[in-house]
Design a protein around this motif. Structure first.
Motif, PDB file in Angstrom:
ATOM      1  N   THR A 141       0.779  -1.207   0.140  1.00  0.00           N
ATOM      2  CA  THR A 141      -0.116  -0.089  -0.114  1.00  0.00           C
ATOM      3  C   THR A 141       1.089   1.205  -0.108  1.00  0.00           C
ATOM      4  O   THR A 141       1.846   1.355   0.870  1.00  0.00           O
ATOM      5  CB  THR A 141      -1.063  -0.124   1.432  1.00  0.00           C
ATOM      6  OG1 THR A 141      -1.877  -1.149   1.175  1.00  0.00           O
ATOM      7  CG2 THR A 141      -1.896   1.331   1.277  1.00  0.00           C
ATOM      8  N   GLY A 142       0.504   2.142  -0.746  1.00  0.00           N
ATOM      9  CA  GLY A 142       1.336   3.358  -1.055  1.00  0.00           C
ATOM     10  C   GLY A 142       2.354   3.376  -2.177  1.00  0.00           C
ATOM     11  O   GLY A 142       2.881   4.283  -2.566  1.00  0.00           O
ATOM     12  N   GLN A 143       2.771   2.237  -2.680  1.00  0.00           N
ATOM     13  CA  GLN A 143       3.820   2.428  -3.661  1.00  0.00           C
ATOM     14  C   GLN A 143       3.243   2.442  -5.156  1.00  0.00           C
ATOM     15  O   GLN A 143       2.128   2.648  -5.151  1.00  0.00           O
ATOM     16  CB  GLN A 143       4.448   0.829  -3.581  1.00  0.00           C
ATOM     17  CG  GLN A 143       3.571  -0.067  -4.325  1.00  0.00           C
ATOM     18  CD  GLN A 143       4.564  -1.559  -4.267  1.00  0.00           C
ATOM     19  OE1 GLN A 143       5.640  -1.761  -3.608  1.00  0.00           O
ATOM     20  NE2 GLN A 143       4.289  -2.591  -5.226  1.00  0.00           N
ATOM     21  N   ASN A 144       4.152   2.896  -6.104  1.00  0.00           N
ATOM     22  CA  ASN A 144       3.832   2.933  -7.509  1.00  0.00           C
ATOM     23  C   ASN A 144       4.077   1.740  -8.109  1.00  0.00           C
ATOM     24  O   ASN A 144       5.089   1.681  -8.053  1.00  0.00           O
ATOM     25  CB  ASN A 144       4.443   4.169  -7.839  1.00  0.00           C
ATOM     26  CG  ASN A 144       3.818   4.705  -9.213  1.00  0.00           C
ATOM     27  OD1 ASN A 144       3.469   4.043 -10.151  1.00  0.00           O
ATOM     28  ND2 ASN A 144       3.713   6.039  -9.362  1.00  0.00           N
ATOM     29  N   TYR A 145       3.021   1.070  -8.727  1.00  0.00           N
ATOM     30  CA  TYR A 145       3.215  -0.279  -9.591  1.00  0.00           C
ATOM     31  C   TYR A 145       2.582  -0.004 -10.725  1.00  0.00           C
ATOM     32  O   TYR A 145       1.422   0.471 -11.120  1.00  0.00           O
ATOM     33  CB  TYR A 145       2.517  -1.440  -8.590  1.00  0.00           C
ATOM     34  CG  TYR A 145       2.760  -2.753  -9.437  1.00  0.00           C
ATOM     35  CD1 TYR A 145       3.960  -3.268  -9.235  1.00  0.00           C
ATOM     36  CD2 TYR A 145       1.745  -3.208 -10.136  1.00  0.00           C
ATOM     37  CE1 TYR A 145       4.099  -4.738  -9.772  1.00  0.00           C
ATOM     38  CE2 TYR A 145       1.986  -4.343 -10.946  1.00  0.00           C
ATOM     39  CZ  TYR A 145       3.278  -5.161 -10.501  1.00  0.00           C
ATOM     40  OH  TYR A 145       3.180  -6.432 -11.380  1.00  0.00           O
ATOM     41  N   GLU A 146       3.425  -0.469 -11.834  1.00  0.00           N
ATOM     42  CA  GLU A 146       2.645  -0.222 -13.043  1.00  0.00           C
ATOM     43  C   GLU A 146       2.154  -1.566 -13.714  1.00  0.00           C
ATOM     44  O   GLU A 146       3.126  -2.381 -14.118  1.00  0.00           O
ATOM     45  CB  GLU A 146       3.746   0.197 -14.217  1.00  0.00           C
ATOM     46  CG  GLU A 146       3.077   0.838 -15.368  1.00  0.00           C
ATOM     47  CD  GLU A 146       3.780   1.645 -16.366  1.00  0.00           C
ATOM     48  OE1 GLU A 146       3.472   2.852 -16.939  1.00  0.00           O
ATOM     49  OE2 GLU A 146       5.118   1.287 -16.455  1.00  0.00           O
ATOM     50  N   GLU A 147       0.833  -1.634 -13.624  1.00  0.00           N
ATOM     51  CA  GLU A 147       0.138  -2.920 -13.772  1.00  0.00           C
ATOM     52  C   GLU A 147       0.388  -3.333 -15.450  1.00  0.00           C
ATOM     53  O   GLU A 147       0.098  -2.682 -16.512  1.00  0.00           O
ATOM     54  CB  GLU A 147      -1.353  -2.600 -13.688  1.00  0.00           C
ATOM     55  CG  GLU A 147      -2.287  -3.731 -14.185  1.00  0.00           C
ATOM     56  CD  GLU A 147      -2.355  -4.924 -13.115  1.00  0.00           C
ATOM     57  OE1 GLU A 147      -3.265  -5.589 -13.541  1.00  0.00           O
ATOM     58  OE2 GLU A 147      -1.967  -4.659 -11.995  1.00  0.00           O
ATOM     59  N   LYS A 148       0.757  -4.459 -15.507  1.00  0.00           N
ATOM     60  CA  LYS A 148       1.005  -5.243 -16.830  1.00  0.00           C
ATOM     61  C   LYS A 148       2.047  -4.413 -17.814  1.00  0.00           C
ATOM     62  O   LYS A 148       2.084  -4.300 -18.858  1.00  0.00           O
ATOM     63  CB  LYS A 148      -0.023  -5.570 -17.501  1.00  0.00           C
ATOM     64  CG  LYS A 148      -1.002  -6.194 -16.704  1.00  0.00           C
ATOM     65  CD  LYS A 148      -2.481  -6.738 -17.681  1.00  0.00           C
ATOM     66  CE  LYS A 148      -3.317  -7.770 -16.831  1.00  0.00           C
ATOM     67  NZ  LYS A 148      -2.780  -8.922 -16.293  1.00  0.00           N
ATOM     68  N   LYS A 149       3.039  -3.726 -16.985  1.00  0.00           N
ATOM     69  CA  LYS A 149       3.935  -2.978 -17.922  1.00  0.00           C
ATOM     70  C   LYS A 149       5.188  -2.914 -17.156  1.00  0.00           C
ATOM     71  O   LYS A 149       6.092  -3.823 -17.211  1.00  0.00           O
ATOM     72  CB  LYS A 149       3.416  -1.453 -18.096  1.00  0.00           C
ATOM     73  CG  LYS A 149       3.862  -1.005 -19.284  1.00  0.00           C
ATOM     74  CD  LYS A 149       3.202   0.355 -19.491  1.00  0.00           C
ATOM     75  CE  LYS A 149       3.924   1.018 -20.788  1.00  0.00           C
ATOM     76  NZ  LYS A 149       3.197   2.471 -21.310  1.00  0.00           N
TER      77      LYS A 149
END
Length: 267
Positions: A141-149
């Motif tokens: 929670t809080g992180q920046n995750y780029e979905e399917k990329k």
């Protein structure tokens, strides 16, 4: 000079004074409601979820519903997922914006708020793009995750610059730069605090506030008014400047996530 109390002027004046008094009394009786309405009007945020229906949103009704004023995402033993699924806002593709909302998630839950994302034609109700990550154990929670990329761009507590890619082949660039579910062409340039310390600011099993500030190539994720991740994306090959907005339920065990007070302000 005498006054005729039946004159039209006198009657209009009396009605005007009565209406002013009624307005004053209503403000006194409902000061919080009045203040909240003014605040919403002044700060420019607009409610994009009405708390009653799924109007303006598109998703699989097997997973999304409205209960007690909340947007509910639910996976049951009978509806286990093969792919992550989203409910997607239909009101536009925001570029520079602020988003505020509240969420509550079960301990087994995994969710997230996608933005500046594109739809995937081959998977129904799927998005590819930036995500403000959310999970019930508050590991992510809080992180920046780029979905399917590009996968993880910034872990909780990190201020990051995503470096520009020289390889014009975006697909090859993606494969070459992902290791252990983390994008390798990134530079941690500052600390926002230790991840475990920031985790204590997040409530388990209760309502939490999310505030996203997305402007230009910078993305800031706040949870309960605490900055959790800060990304500046210099990768002109892979970054996006606008796109769809949606919230997710994730592949995994049965789970429930609730969202409410979803407000958007275009910058």
């Amino acid at each position: 000079m005498s006054t005729n109390i039946q004159s039209p002027i006198f009657i209009l004046l009396a009605l005007f004074l009565f209406s002013l008094q009624s307005c004053k009394e209503n403000k006194t009786k409902n000061p919080e409601k009045h203040t909240e309405a003014n605040k919403a009007e002044e700060d420019g945020f607009v409610q994009i979820f009405d708390g009653k229906t799924l109007e303006g949103w598109e998703g699989d009704p097997a997973y999304w519903s409205v209960k007690n004023g909340n947007l509910i995402g639910e996976v049951t033993p009978e509806t286990l997922l093969e792919n992550n699924t989203f409910i997607i806002w239909q009101g536009g593709q925001p570029a520079d914006f602020e988003l505020k909302l509240e969420f509550r998630i079960a301990e087994s839950g995994n969710s997230g708020i996608n933005y500046r994302s594109e739809k995937i034609d081959t998977i129904p109700h799927a998005l590819r793009g930036y995500q403000a990550d959310i999970d019930g154990k508050n590991t992510y929670t809080g992180q920046n995750y780029e979905e399917k990329k590009r996968t993880t761009l910034a872990y909780r507590g990190e201020k990051v610059i995503i470096n520009s890619q020289e390889n014009p082949d975006a697909a090859e660039s993606l494969r070459a730069n992902i290791k252990n579910n983390c994008w390798q062409s990134r530079e941690v340039v500052g600390s926002l605090g230790e991840s475990d310390s920031l985790k204590t600011k997040i409530k388990s099993g209760d309502w939490n506030k999310i505030h996203l500030i997305v402007k230009g190539n910078r993305m800031q994720h706040y949870v309960n008014d605490v900055l959790m991740s800060d990304v500046t994306d210099e990768d002109t090959v892979n970054r996006e400047s606008k796109g769809h907005l949606g919230v997710q339920v994730h592949v995994g065990p049965p789970m429930t996530v609730a969202y409410r007070n979803i407000r958007l302000k275009n910058l």
